[in-house]
Scaffold this motif. Structure first.
Motif, mmCIF file in Angstrom:
data_model
loop_
_atom_site.group_PDB
_atom_site.id
_atom_site.type_symbol
_atom_site.label_atom_id
_atom_site.label_comp_id
_atom_site.label_asym_id
_atom_site.label_seq_id
_atom_site.Cartn_x
_atom_site.Cartn_y
_atom_site.Cartn_z
ATOM 1 N N TRP A 1 -13.372 19.815 -12.636
ATOM 2 C CA TRP A 1 -13.836 18.360 -12.604
ATOM 3 C C TRP A 1 -13.405 18.643 -11.099
ATOM 4 N N ALA A 2 -14.092 18.695 -9.588
ATOM 5 C CA ALA A 2 -13.686 18.573 -8.104
ATOM 6 C C ALA A 2 -14.593 17.681 -7.413
ATOM 7 N N LEU A 3 -13.599 16.774 -7.797
ATOM 8 C CA LEU A 3 -13.341 15.916 -7.349
ATOM 9 C C LEU A 3 -12.102 15.157 -6.222
ATOM 10 N N HIS A 4 -13.695 13.865 -4.986
ATOM 11 C CA HIS A 4 -13.025 13.647 -4.480
ATOM 12 C C HIS A 4 -11.989 12.822 -4.211
ATOM 13 N N PRO A 5 -10.479 12.512 -4.337
ATOM 14 C CA PRO A 5 -9.798 11.646 -4.037
ATOM 15 C C PRO A 5 -9.891 10.355 -3.591
ATOM 16 N N GLY A 6 -10.565 9.585 -3.034
ATOM 17 C CA GLY A 6 -11.174 8.763 -2.018
ATOM 18 C C GLY A 6 -9.578 7.459 -2.351
ATOM 19 N N GLY A 7 -8.955 7.907 -2.978
ATOM 20 C CA GLY A 7 -7.409 6.861 -3.669
ATOM 21 C C GLY A 7 -7.646 6.914 -5.310
ATOM 22 N N ARG A 8 -6.190 5.895 -5.177
ATOM 23 C CA ARG A 8 -6.119 5.535 -6.939
ATOM 24 C C ARG A 8 -7.228 5.192 -7.527
ATOM 25 N N LYS A 9 -7.437 4.144 -6.671
ATOM 26 C CA LYS A 9 -8.576 2.993 -7.376
ATOM 27 C C LYS A 9 -9.865 4.083 -7.575
ATOM 28 N N PHE B 1 1.190 -1.581 -0.479
ATOM 29 C CA PHE B 1 -0.051 -0.040 -0.225
ATOM 30 C C PHE B 1 1.019 1.499 0.230
ATOM 31 N N LEU B 2 2.537 1.396 0.390
ATOM 32 C CA LEU B 2 2.836 2.336 0.829
ATOM 33 C C LEU B 2 3.570 2.777 -0.115
ATOM 34 N N SER B 3 4.183 1.722 -1.349
ATOM 35 C CA SER B 3 4.820 2.156 -2.671
ATOM 36 C C SER B 3 3.834 2.305 -3.249
ATOM 37 N N ASP B 4 2.577 2.436 -3.548
ATOM 38 C CA ASP B 4 1.497 2.722 -4.452
ATOM 39 C C ASP B 4 1.924 4.548 -4.653
ATOM 40 N N VAL C 1 -3.545 16.273 -5.865
ATOM 41 C CA VAL C 1 -4.099 16.481 -4.203
ATOM 42 C C VAL C 1 -3.874 15.428 -3.996
ATOM 43 N N LEU C 2 -4.100 14.335 -3.798
ATOM 44 C CA LEU C 2 -4.141 12.709 -4.053
ATOM 45 C C LEU C 2 -2.868 12.541 -3.382
ATOM 46 N N TYR C 3 -2.020 13.212 -4.453
ATOM 47 C CA TYR C 3 -0.142 12.708 -4.529
ATOM 48 C C TYR C 3 0.662 13.861 -3.301
ATOM 49 N N ASN C 4 0.063 14.291 -3.317
ATOM 50 C CA ASN C 4 1.102 15.450 -1.956
ATOM 51 C C ASN C 4 0.517 15.253 -1.020
ATOM 52 N N TYR C 5 -1.117 14.947 -0.086
ATOM 53 C CA TYR C 5 -1.924 15.682 0.733
ATOM 54 C C TYR C 5 -2.199 13.701 1.592
ATOM 55 N N ILE D 1 -2.943 5.582 3.188
ATOM 56 C CA ILE D 1 -3.477 6.584 2.545
ATOM 57 C C ILE D 1 -4.276 7.714 3.406
ATOM 58 N N PHE D 2 -4.222 7.660 4.820
ATOM 59 C CA PHE D 2 -4.552 8.581 5.460
ATOM 60 C C PHE D 2 -4.126 9.642 6.291
ATOM 61 N N GLY D 3 -4.450 11.105 5.434
ATOM 62 C CA GLY D 3 -3.537 12.426 6.252
ATOM 63 C C GLY D 3 -4.424 13.832 6.719
ATOM 64 N N ASP D 4 -3.595 14.039 7.810
ATOM 65 C CA ASP D 4 -4.496 15.841 8.471
ATOM 66 C C ASP D 4 -5.340 16.786 7.712
ATOM 67 N N GLY D 5 -5.792 17.558 7.487
ATOM 68 C CA GLY D 5 -5.232 18.977 7.077
ATOM 69 C C GLY D 5 -6.856 19.789 7.777
#
Length: 355
Positions: A275-283, A48-51, A305-309, A193-197
């Motif tokens: 398109w401003a779509l929630h990036p819940g994950g790559r899949k 998962f952490l290498s995705d 956003v998913l990549y950076n946060y 996959i989850f972080g704080d913000g």
């Protein structure tokens, strides 16, 4: 050209993250050093952490060992302190960038799902951010990653009955306060996959301000999928539940609510420029792209956003809208479709037009 029924506009978005920024590689090294992992856990965390969909995440902690504390009293204390600090910081940045007096803000709506407080976060944020004591305050709790859109809608409704004023929709999550350790793949995925913000979104009904005019909102709730995406309480703590079916359900809900909003106002999908779509994950993004036949460029902001946060739960979609806002590629009349989904299973969307 179409006419805007309501004159509520999103005029600024400011974000704030904790100081601790970790790459996925660094997170894996910390786990190997601080946590006794089974062979199964090692294999899954390394996978998962290498995705490549996520590179960095931000975390609220004084010490790395805070992540492994299981005392709920200490966890809630960290949630309260961190969420209050991040929220006040994003609000302060939003007010400063917008060059308005905080006394002009008549409404504060806060969405969160990663910690429960009573009174809610609004009480602490009003005090910390120095907002008016007679402000209309609303706490939206328990909507998961989808909470930002209902918060925007609540602000929109307020502004339609209070002229010449401003409202703040704030989404703040301390996902690191909901870390739950175990060898279940869905727990390992969640921890990876989850972080704080925090994101503070300023809305107004003043005609002299430019921004995203709100055309309408739509939601769809699918209770029969409730157990595929939720928090459940285990040993008095929040435990994330994320089933394999989540990407498919999220894609179907996004397709359905997009169809509802577009048909209701006589538009076609080709009318949407951003398109401003929630990036819940790559899949998740992959499935949405496939389900509603989007181009790779349509999801560039969400993937960035998913990549950076990582996935910060409810504020993440506001980070995506901010990326669109600051890119300065907007022309008058450009339409934006905004959508997020979360616990329930629920999907929420907004149709916007840049004015």
């Amino acid at each position: 050209m179409f006419s805007i029924i309501m004159n509520t506009k999103i005029v600024n978005i400011a974000t704030e993250n904790p100081r601790l920024k970790l790459s996925q590689k660094e997170s894996l090294a910390i786990l190997h050093r601080e946590k006794k992992l089974s062979r199964r856990e090692k294999v899954l965390y390394e996978s998962f952490l290498s995705d490549k969909g996520i590179r960095y995440r931000y975390f609220s902690a004084q010490n790395i060992k805070d992540f492994f504390i299981e005392d709920q009293n200490l966890i809630i204390k960290r949630f309260q302190e961190s969420a209050t600090h991040l929220s006040a910081a994003s609000i302060e940045k939003c007010i400063k960038e917008s060059k308005i007096s905080r006394d002009r803000i008549g409404c504060l709506v806060v969405s969160t799902c990663t910690g429960y407080l009573c009174p809610g976060l609004t009480s602490y944020i009003i005090e910390k951010a120095g907002l008016r004591k007679d402000i209309f305050a609303m706490d939206i709790v328990g909507m998961g990653c989808g909470g930002a859109l209902p918060a925007l809608q609540a602000c929109h409704n307020y502004l339609n009955t209070h002229k010449d004023t401003y409202a703040l929709a704030v989404s703040t999550e301390i996902c690191s306060s909901a870390l739950f350790w175990g060898d279940d793949p869905e727990l390992i995925l969640s921890n990876s996959i989850f972080g704080d913000g925090s994101a503070a979104c300023l809305l107004t009904n003043r005609s002299d301000k430019s921004g995203f005019s709100i055309i309408n909102f739509a939601s769809k709730i699918a209770p029969h999928h409730r157990d595929t995406l939720r928090f459940r309480t285990e040993n008095s703590r929040l435990r994330n539940v994320i089933k394999e079916a989540v990407p498919g359900i999220a894609a179907e809900l996004t397709r359905d609510i997009a169809g509802v909003l577009l048909r209701e106002h006589g538009f076609k999908q080709d009318d949407i420029k951003f398109w401003a779509l929630h990036p819940g994950g790559r899949k998740v993004l992959d499935r949405i792209q496939e389900e509603i036949n989007l181009k790779a460029a349509d999801l560039a902001y969400s993937r960035r956003v998913l990549y950076n946060y990582g996935n910060m739960s409810s504020p993440t979609v506001l980070y995506v809208l901010k990326e669109i806002f600051k890119d300065k590629m907007l022309d008058k009349g450009d339409m934006v479709f905004m959508a997020s989904f979360g616990a329930g299973f629920s999907g929420h969307a907004g149709l916007l037009c840049y004015e």
